[in-house]
Design a protein around this motif. Structure first.
Motif, PDB file in Angstrom:
ATOM      1  N   LEU A 155       0.833  -1.207   0.000  1.00 13.95           N
ATOM      2  CA  LEU A 155       0.000   0.000   0.000  1.00 13.95           C
ATOM      3  C   LEU A 155       0.862   1.249   0.000  1.00 13.95           C
ATOM      4  O   LEU A 155       0.574   2.209  -0.731  1.00 13.95           O
ATOM      5  N   LEU A 156       1.907   1.271   0.808  1.00 15.47           N
ATOM      6  CA  LEU A 156       2.799   2.433   0.831  1.00 15.47           C
ATOM      7  C   LEU A 156       3.418   2.656  -0.548  1.00 15.47           C
ATOM      8  O   LEU A 156       3.485   3.795  -1.027  1.00 15.47           O
ATOM      9  N   GLN A 157       3.839   1.574  -1.185  1.00 22.55           N
ATOM     10  CA  GLN A 157       4.428   1.706  -2.513  1.00 22.55           C
ATOM     11  C   GLN A 157       3.402   2.205  -3.522  1.00 22.55           C
ATOM     12  O   GLN A 157       3.723   3.020  -4.400  1.00 22.55           O
ATOM     13  N   GLU A 158       2.173   1.731  -3.411  1.00 20.84           N
ATOM     14  CA  GLU A 158       1.104   2.188  -4.315  1.00 20.84           C
ATOM     15  C   GLU A 158       0.861   3.691  -4.141  1.00 20.84           C
ATOM     16  O   GLU A 158       0.675   4.423  -5.116  1.00 20.84           O
ATOM     17  N   MET A 159       0.863   4.151  -2.892  1.00 24.86           N
ATOM     18  CA  MET A 159       0.659   5.566  -2.621  1.00 24.86           C
ATOM     19  C   MET A 159       1.798   6.404  -3.195  1.00 24.86           C
ATOM     20  O   MET A 159       1.565   7.446  -3.819  1.00 24.86           O
ATOM     21  N   LEU A 160       3.019   5.956  -2.985  1.00 22.21           N
ATOM     22  CA  LEU A 160       4.172   6.708  -3.472  1.00 22.21           C
ATOM     23  C   LEU A 160       4.229   6.720  -4.993  1.00 22.21           C
ATOM     24  O   LEU A 160       4.549   7.737  -5.609  1.00 22.21           O
ATOM     25  N   THR A 161       3.891   5.587  -5.605  1.00 20.25           N
ATOM     26  CA  THR A 161       3.900   5.507  -7.065  1.00 20.25           C
ATOM     27  C   THR A 161       2.868   6.453  -7.670  1.00 20.25           C
ATOM     28  O   THR A 161       3.081   7.020  -8.750  1.00 20.25           O
ATOM     29  N   ALA A 162       1.750   6.648  -6.961  1.00 17.51           N
ATOM     30  CA  ALA A 162       0.694   7.529  -7.473  1.00 17.51           C
ATOM     31  C   ALA A 162       1.079   8.996  -7.399  1.00 17.51           C
ATOM     32  O   ALA A 162       0.525   9.823  -8.131  1.00 17.51           O
ATOM     33  N   LEU A 163       2.008   9.340  -6.524  1.00 19.56           N
ATOM     34  CA  LEU A 163       2.404  10.733  -6.343  1.00 19.56           C
ATOM     35  C   LEU A 163       3.391  11.166  -7.429  1.00 19.56           C
ATOM     36  O   LEU A 163       4.055  10.333  -8.044  1.00 19.56           O
ATOM     37  N   PRO A 164       3.504  12.480  -7.657  1.00 21.60           N
ATOM     38  CA  PRO A 164       4.525  12.963  -8.605  1.00 21.60           C
ATOM     39  C   PRO A 164       5.915  12.534  -8.153  1.00 21.60           C
ATOM     40  O   PRO A 164       6.220  12.542  -6.953  1.00 21.60           O
ATOM     41  N   ARG A 165       6.765  12.168  -9.066  1.00 22.04           N
ATOM     42  CA  ARG A 165       8.103  11.683  -8.719  1.00 22.04           C
ATOM     43  C   ARG A 165       8.882  12.692  -7.900  1.00 22.04           C
ATOM     44  O   ARG A 165       9.664  12.323  -7.020  1.00 22.04           O
ATOM     45  N   THR A 166       8.672  13.970  -8.208  1.00 24.28           N
ATOM     46  CA  THR A 166       9.443  15.012  -7.524  1.00 24.28           C
ATOM     47  C   THR A 166       9.072  15.171  -6.058  1.00 24.28           C
ATOM     48  O   THR A 166       9.806  15.807  -5.297  1.00 24.28           O
ATOM     49  N   ARG A 167       7.951  14.573  -5.636  1.00 23.10           N
ATOM     50  CA  ARG A 167       7.493  14.755  -4.253  1.00 23.10           C
ATOM     51  C   ARG A 167       7.544  13.479  -3.423  1.00 23.10           C
ATOM     52  O   ARG A 167       7.219  13.499  -2.241  1.00 23.10           O
ATOM     53  N   ARG A 168       7.930  12.393  -4.011  1.00 22.53           N
ATOM     54  CA  ARG A 168       7.871  11.110  -3.300  1.00 22.53           C
ATOM     55  C   ARG A 168       8.792  11.085  -2.083  1.00 22.53           C
ATOM     56  O   ARG A 168       8.387  10.663  -1.004  1.00 22.53           O
ATOM     57  N   ASP A 169      10.040  11.513  -2.269  1.00 22.42           N
ATOM     58  CA  ASP A 169      10.983  11.494  -1.146  1.00 22.42           C
ATOM     59  C   ASP A 169      10.541  12.449  -0.044  1.00 22.42           C
ATOM     60  O   ASP A 169      10.761  12.185   1.151  1.00 22.42           O
ATOM     61  N   GLU A 170       9.892  13.547  -0.423  1.00 21.69           N
ATOM     62  CA  GLU A 170       9.425  14.529   0.561  1.00 21.69           C
ATOM     63  C   GLU A 170       8.249  14.008   1.364  1.00 21.69           C
ATOM     64  O   GLU A 170       8.171  14.208   2.581  1.00 21.69           O
ATOM     65  N   LEU A 171       7.327  13.325   0.689  1.00 27.71           N
ATOM     66  CA  LEU A 171       6.074  12.933   1.336  1.00 27.71           C
ATOM     67  C   LEU A 171       6.131  11.584   2.041  1.00 27.71           C
ATOM     68  O   LEU A 171       5.322  11.328   2.942  1.00 27.71           O
ATOM     69  N   LYS A 172       7.065  10.718   1.670  1.00 29.13           N
ATOM     70  CA  LYS A 172       7.130   9.395   2.300  1.00 29.13           C
ATOM     71  C   LYS A 172       7.269   9.472   3.816  1.00 29.13           C
ATOM     72  O   LYS A 172       6.523   8.802   4.545  1.00 29.13           O
ATOM     73  N   PRO A 173       8.202  10.285   4.370  1.00 24.09           N
ATOM     74  CA  PRO A 173       8.310  10.362   5.833  1.00 24.09           C
ATOM     75  C   PRO A 173       7.041  10.879   6.494  1.00 24.09           C
ATOM     76  O   PRO A 173       6.681  10.430   7.587  1.00 24.09           O
ATOM     77  N   ARG A 174       6.339  11.809   5.835  1.00 24.38           N
ATOM     78  CA  ARG A 174       5.088  12.338   6.399  1.00 24.38           C
ATOM     79  C   ARG A 174       4.029  11.254   6.464  1.00 24.38           C
ATOM     80  O   ARG A 174       3.293  11.148   7.455  1.00 24.38           O
ATOM     81  N   ILE A 175       3.937  10.451   5.408  1.00 24.74           N
ATOM     82  CA  ILE A 175       2.934   9.383   5.368  1.00 24.74           C
ATOM     83  C   ILE A 175       3.197   8.379   6.487  1.00 24.74           C
ATOM     84  O   ILE A 175       2.284   7.995   7.230  1.00 24.74           O
ATOM     85  N   VAL A 176       4.452   7.942   6.615  1.00 26.71           N
ATOM     86  CA  VAL A 176       4.816   6.965   7.645  1.00 26.71           C
ATOM     87  C   VAL A 176       4.576   7.538   9.037  1.00 26.71           C
ATOM     88  O   VAL A 176       4.051   6.859   9.928  1.00 26.71           O
ATOM     89  N   MET A 177       4.939   8.812   9.244  1.00 30.57           N
ATOM     90  CA  MET A 177       4.755   9.443  10.550  1.00 30.57           C
ATOM     91  C   MET A 177       3.281   9.508  10.937  1.00 30.57           C
ATOM     92  O   MET A 177       2.909   9.202  12.079  1.00 30.57           O
ATOM     93  N   LEU A 178       2.418   9.892   9.975  1.00 39.09           N
ATOM     94  CA  LEU A 178       0.984   9.997  10.271  1.00 39.09           C
ATOM     95  C   LEU A 178       0.388   8.627  10.575  1.00 39.09           C
ATOM     96  O   LEU A 178      -0.493   8.500  11.434  1.00 39.09           O
TER      97      LEU A 178
END
Length: 272
Positions: free
Chosen positions: A223-246
């Motif tokens: 699921l985490l990979q599906e979420m990251l794949t759906a996001l723009p490539r330029t924002r994946r590294d930025e948003l991954k820690p936020r998703i895991v933290m939440l």
């Protein structure tokens, strides 16, 4: 959640359906447009949402608080109302424009309740009863969109983490039971035959919980990979820690933990 999107000050943002071309083919995508003021003036910001409005990119951005499910649902209704000549209503009145009717969306407090559209003729010349079929169809469509947009993938990640922790609690209990069994055998309180039968039962239950734990871990990763794949490539590294933290923060939310417990535990049996 608010029961209505009607407010004194209209919230910013517009929902668009844009046509793009790639390799000689045309395709349509949903797009969320806002305008922001910068040091050099106003700039237009377009967020690509994908072919389907309720796709994983939209759901993830809503879960992160960057988009609003009620607002998207209201704009979805407005997008299709513009295409219906029998429903001339609109919200907001540009300077100098004549407004004969108005509409608004009532968002339910729970995702399993329907979205309702409300109309009002300001001049009493517009009879919306003639458009009952169109209204019913649009309400059904908006309700389906609202229910899909209400799905929170971060909460689902948190649920998988909770299930994994519940499995670990059961694994720890079984391991304690095995230690107790071994002590009883050594002290002579348990004969070899009963010990082997009880030990076999413990190992079978242990295998079941470990399999379940492994499965939910895999689903969490997928699921985490599906979420990251759906996001723009330029924002994946930025948003991954936020998703895991939440997702991890949900593990200390007593209300959410109680809901998961009520949903999954029944008569000392975990159903997942």
């Amino acid at each position: 959640m608010p029961r209505s999107t009607a407010t004194r000050h209209r919230q910013p943002g517009s929902l668009r359906r844009v046509t793009k071309k790639a390799r000689g083919k045309e395709y349509q995508r949903w797009q969320w447009r806002t305008h922001r003021q910068t040091d050099t003036g106003w700039t237009t910001v377009d967020v690509e949402l994908g072919e389907h409005l309720e796709g994983m990119r939209t759901l993830t951005l809503i879960a992160l608080g960057e988009l609003s499910a009620p607002l998207l649902t209201e704009r979805y209704v407005g997008f299709y109302l513009r295409e219906l000549d029998c429903l001339p209503a609109f919200t907001g009145r540009p300077e100098g424009a004549k407004q004969d009717a108005a509409w608004w969306v009532e968002i339910p407090s729970k995702a399993d309740q329907p979205v309702r559209l409300r109309f009002r003729s300001l001049s009493r010349q517009t009879d919306f009863r003639r458009a009952r079929k169109n209204i019913a169809e649009l309400e059904a469509s908006a309700t389906a969109v609202w229910r899909d947009l209400s799905k929170d993938p971060i909460v689902e990640l948190g649920r998988f983490q909770w299930l994994e922790s519940e499995a670990q609690k059961e694994i720890d209990k079984i391991e304690e039971q095995l230690q107790t069994l071994r002590k009883k055998r050594r002290s002579g309180d348990l004969n070899q035959r009963d010990f082997e039968a009880d030990e076999r039962s413990c190992y079978l239950r242990l295998e079941g919980w470990e399999t379940m734990q492994s499965t939910v871990r895999s689903r969490w990763d997928e699921l985490l990979q599906e979420m990251l794949t759906a996001l723009p490539r330029t924002r994946r590294d930025e948003l991954k820690p936020r998703i895991v933290m939440l997702a991890e923060r949900l593990q200390s939310d007593s209300k959410q933990l109680r809901k998961w417990h009520d949903d999954h535990w029944d008569d000392n049996t975990l159903r997942w």
